[in-house]
Design a protein around this motif. Structure first.
Motif, PDB file in Angstrom:
ATOM      1  N   ILE A 199      30.467  39.801  34.845  1.00 12.06           N
ATOM      2  CA  ILE A 199      31.397  40.336  34.760  1.00 12.06           C
ATOM      3  C   ILE A 199      31.897  41.181  36.345  1.00 12.06           C
ATOM      4  N   MET A 200      31.238  41.011  37.206  1.00  9.05           N
ATOM      5  CA  MET A 200      31.633  41.448  38.678  1.00  9.05           C
ATOM      6  C   MET A 200      32.837  40.696  38.959  1.00  9.05           C
ATOM      7  N   THR A 201      33.379  41.061  40.166  1.00  3.94           N
ATOM      8  CA  THR A 201      34.424  40.462  40.932  1.00  3.94           C
ATOM      9  C   THR A 201      33.717  39.683  42.121  1.00  3.94           C
ATOM     10  N   PRO A 202      33.705  38.460  42.049  1.00  4.77           N
ATOM     11  CA  PRO A 202      32.890  37.800  43.138  1.00  4.77           C
ATOM     12  C   PRO A 202      33.820  37.657  44.348  1.00  4.77           C
ATOM     13  N   PHE A 203      33.140  37.491  45.653  1.00  2.69           N
ATOM     14  CA  PHE A 203      33.937  37.211  46.808  1.00  2.69           C
ATOM     15  C   PHE A 203      35.250  38.232  46.758  1.00  2.69           C
ATOM     16  N   PRO A 204      34.970  39.682  46.762  1.00  5.01           N
ATOM     17  CA  PRO A 204      35.935  40.487  46.807  1.00  5.01           C
ATOM     18  C   PRO A 204      36.840  40.461  48.167  1.00  5.01           C
ATOM     19  N   TYR A 205      38.353  40.953  48.068  1.00  5.43           N
ATOM     20  CA  TYR A 205      38.732  41.342  49.346  1.00  5.43           C
ATOM     21  C   TYR A 205      37.988  42.414  50.055  1.00  5.43           C
ATOM     22  N   SER A 206      38.022  42.588  51.340  1.00  4.40           N
ATOM     23  CA  SER A 206      37.137  43.477  52.163  1.00  4.40           C
ATOM     24  C   SER A 206      38.301  43.750  53.479  1.00  4.40           C
ATOM     25  N   VAL A 207      37.889  44.773  53.938  1.00  2.00           N
ATOM     26  CA  VAL A 207      38.663  45.504  55.190  1.00  2.00           C
ATOM     27  C   VAL A 207      37.644  45.597  56.446  1.00  2.00           C
ATOM     28  N   GLU A 208      37.997  45.431  57.564  1.00  2.00           N
ATOM     29  CA  GLU A 208      37.186  45.758  58.756  1.00  2.00           C
ATOM     30  C   GLU A 208      37.111  47.203  58.855  1.00  2.00           C
ATOM     31  N   LEU A 209      36.123  47.552  59.305  1.00  2.85           N
ATOM     32  CA  LEU A 209      35.753  49.194  59.743  1.00  2.85           C
ATOM     33  C   LEU A 209      36.918  49.737  60.681  1.00  2.85           C
ATOM     34  N   THR A 241      46.313  52.242  57.400  1.00  2.82           N
ATOM     35  CA  THR A 241      47.337  51.573  56.530  1.00  2.82           C
ATOM     36  C   THR A 241      47.134  50.113  55.987  1.00  2.82           C
ATOM     37  N   GLU A 242      46.355  49.541  56.774  1.00  3.68           N
ATOM     38  CA  GLU A 242      45.915  48.105  56.450  1.00  3.68           C
ATOM     39  C   GLU A 242      45.220  48.010  55.100  1.00  3.68           C
ATOM     40  N   ALA A 243      44.263  48.965  54.970  1.00  4.62           N
ATOM     41  CA  ALA A 243      43.353  49.071  53.833  1.00  4.62           C
ATOM     42  C   ALA A 243      44.282  49.290  52.498  1.00  4.62           C
ATOM     43  N   ARG A 244      45.185  50.103  52.956  1.00  6.86           N
ATOM     44  CA  ARG A 244      46.094  50.584  51.483  1.00  6.86           C
ATOM     45  C   ARG A 244      47.081  49.641  51.120  1.00  6.86           C
ATOM     46  N   THR A 245      47.695  48.582  52.274  1.00  5.92           N
ATOM     47  CA  THR A 245      48.399  47.655  52.027  1.00  5.92           C
ATOM     48  C   THR A 245      47.565  46.414  51.100  1.00  5.92           C
ATOM     49  N   LEU A 246      46.516  46.224  51.534  1.00  8.17           N
ATOM     50  CA  LEU A 246      45.637  45.124  50.895  1.00  8.17           C
ATOM     51  C   LEU A 246      45.341  45.707  49.368  1.00  8.17           C
ATOM     52  N   MET A 247      44.958  46.871  49.128  1.00 11.63           N
ATOM     53  CA  MET A 247      44.875  47.380  47.685  1.00 11.63           C
ATOM     54  C   MET A 247      46.044  47.204  47.229  1.00 11.63           C
ATOM     55  N   ASP A 248      47.260  47.594  47.559  1.00  9.29           N
ATOM     56  CA  ASP A 248      48.472  47.534  46.902  1.00  9.29           C
ATOM     57  C   ASP A 248      48.840  46.101  46.548  1.00  9.29           C
ATOM     58  N   LYS A 249      48.822  45.240  47.550  1.00 10.47           N
ATOM     59  CA  LYS A 249      49.144  43.856  47.664  1.00 10.47           C
ATOM     60  C   LYS A 249      48.303  43.070  46.519  1.00 10.47           C
ATOM     61  N   HIS A 250      47.195  43.494  46.284  1.00 11.05           N
ATOM     62  CA  HIS A 250      45.994  42.774  45.243  1.00 11.05           C
ATOM     63  C   HIS A 250      45.730  43.754  43.989  1.00 11.05           C
ATOM     64  N   THR A 251      46.400  44.611  43.874  1.00 10.20           N
ATOM     65  CA  THR A 251      46.313  45.773  42.721  1.00 10.20           C
ATOM     66  C   THR A 251      44.765  46.057  42.669  1.00 10.20           C
ATOM     67  N   GLY A 292      30.113  49.906  54.050  1.00 14.43           N
ATOM     68  CA  GLY A 292      30.368  50.739  52.835  1.00 14.43           C
ATOM     69  C   GLY A 292      31.461  50.138  52.198  1.00 14.43           C
ATOM     70  N   VAL A 293      32.171  51.137  51.415  1.00 14.24           N
ATOM     71  CA  VAL A 293      33.448  51.092  50.695  1.00 14.24           C
ATOM     72  C   VAL A 293      34.292  52.217  50.822  1.00 14.24           C
ATOM     73  N   ILE A 294      35.543  51.682  50.657  1.00 16.67           N
ATOM     74  CA  ILE A 294      36.657  52.551  50.771  1.00 16.67           C
ATOM     75  C   ILE A 294      37.585  52.424  49.418  1.00 16.67           C
ATOM     76  N   THR A 295      37.942  53.722  48.767  1.00 20.45           N
ATOM     77  CA  THR A 295      38.609  53.626  47.625  1.00 20.45           C
ATOM     78  C   THR A 295      40.108  54.276  47.814  1.00 20.45           C
ATOM     79  N   ASP A 296      40.968  53.983  46.907  1.00 20.39           N
ATOM     80  CA  ASP A 296      42.363  54.540  46.975  1.00 20.39           C
ATOM     81  C   ASP A 296      42.223  56.151  47.206  1.00 20.39           C
TER      82      ASP A 296
END
Length: 145
Positions: free
Chosen positions: A9-19, A24-34, A48-52
């Motif tokens: 049930i996990m999402t394999p190979f998720p999108y990630s963002v560089e520290l 704004t790049e993280a926000r754009t990536l989240m929006d683009k890929h919902t 680590g992890v970043i959330t909206d």
């Protein structure tokens, strides 16, 4: 009945963002890929992890930053996120997520990012399970984004 596995049930190979990426790049990536959760990496190593929600809290009305464009992922991410090994039993992961009141766990295999499991993944899997148990294909379940 066989116990479901984390990888089912996990999402394999998720999108990630560089520290060091702009926030704004993280926000754009989240929006683009919902998506609402992104693993954070530094040179392909999990940090680590970043959330909206982390972003909204930083950029909200209480933000002291006058220049949003100067903010980086490292200004908002959670370093001490819940990380689990791919072999960890799903039931243990779900219990721990509920106990911690968190919406995601980052999944690793041999110390490397392998996936992410989110509350949305769990809801979709449980909805499919209920549909299979009680409706036996009577109606098509909705598609999940």
């Amino acid at each position: 009945m066989k116990e479901p596995r984390l990888k089912s049930i996990m999402t394999p190979f998720p999108y990630s963002v560089e520290l060091s990426a702009p926030l704004t790049e993280a926000r754009t990536l989240m929006d683009k890929h919902t998506v609402r959760h992104l693993p954070v990496t530094r040179q392909h190593e999990l940090q680590g992890v970043i959330t909206d929600r982390d972003i909204l809290l930083l950029l909200g009305p209480q933000s002291r930053s006058t220049d949003v464009k100067s903010l980086l992922v490292e200004d908002a991410y959670v370093e001490d996120c819940y990380q689990v090994d791919l072999g960890q039993p799903l039931r243990i992961v779900l219990h721990e997520m509920a106990k911690r009141h968190i919406g995601s766990a980052v999944v690793t295999a041999h110390g490397r990012l392998a996936g992410i499991i989110t509350a949305t993944d769990v809801f979709a899997a449980f909805a499919d399970h209920l549909n299979n148990q009680f409706h036996h294909g009577e109606s098509d379940p909705p598609e999940y984004a």
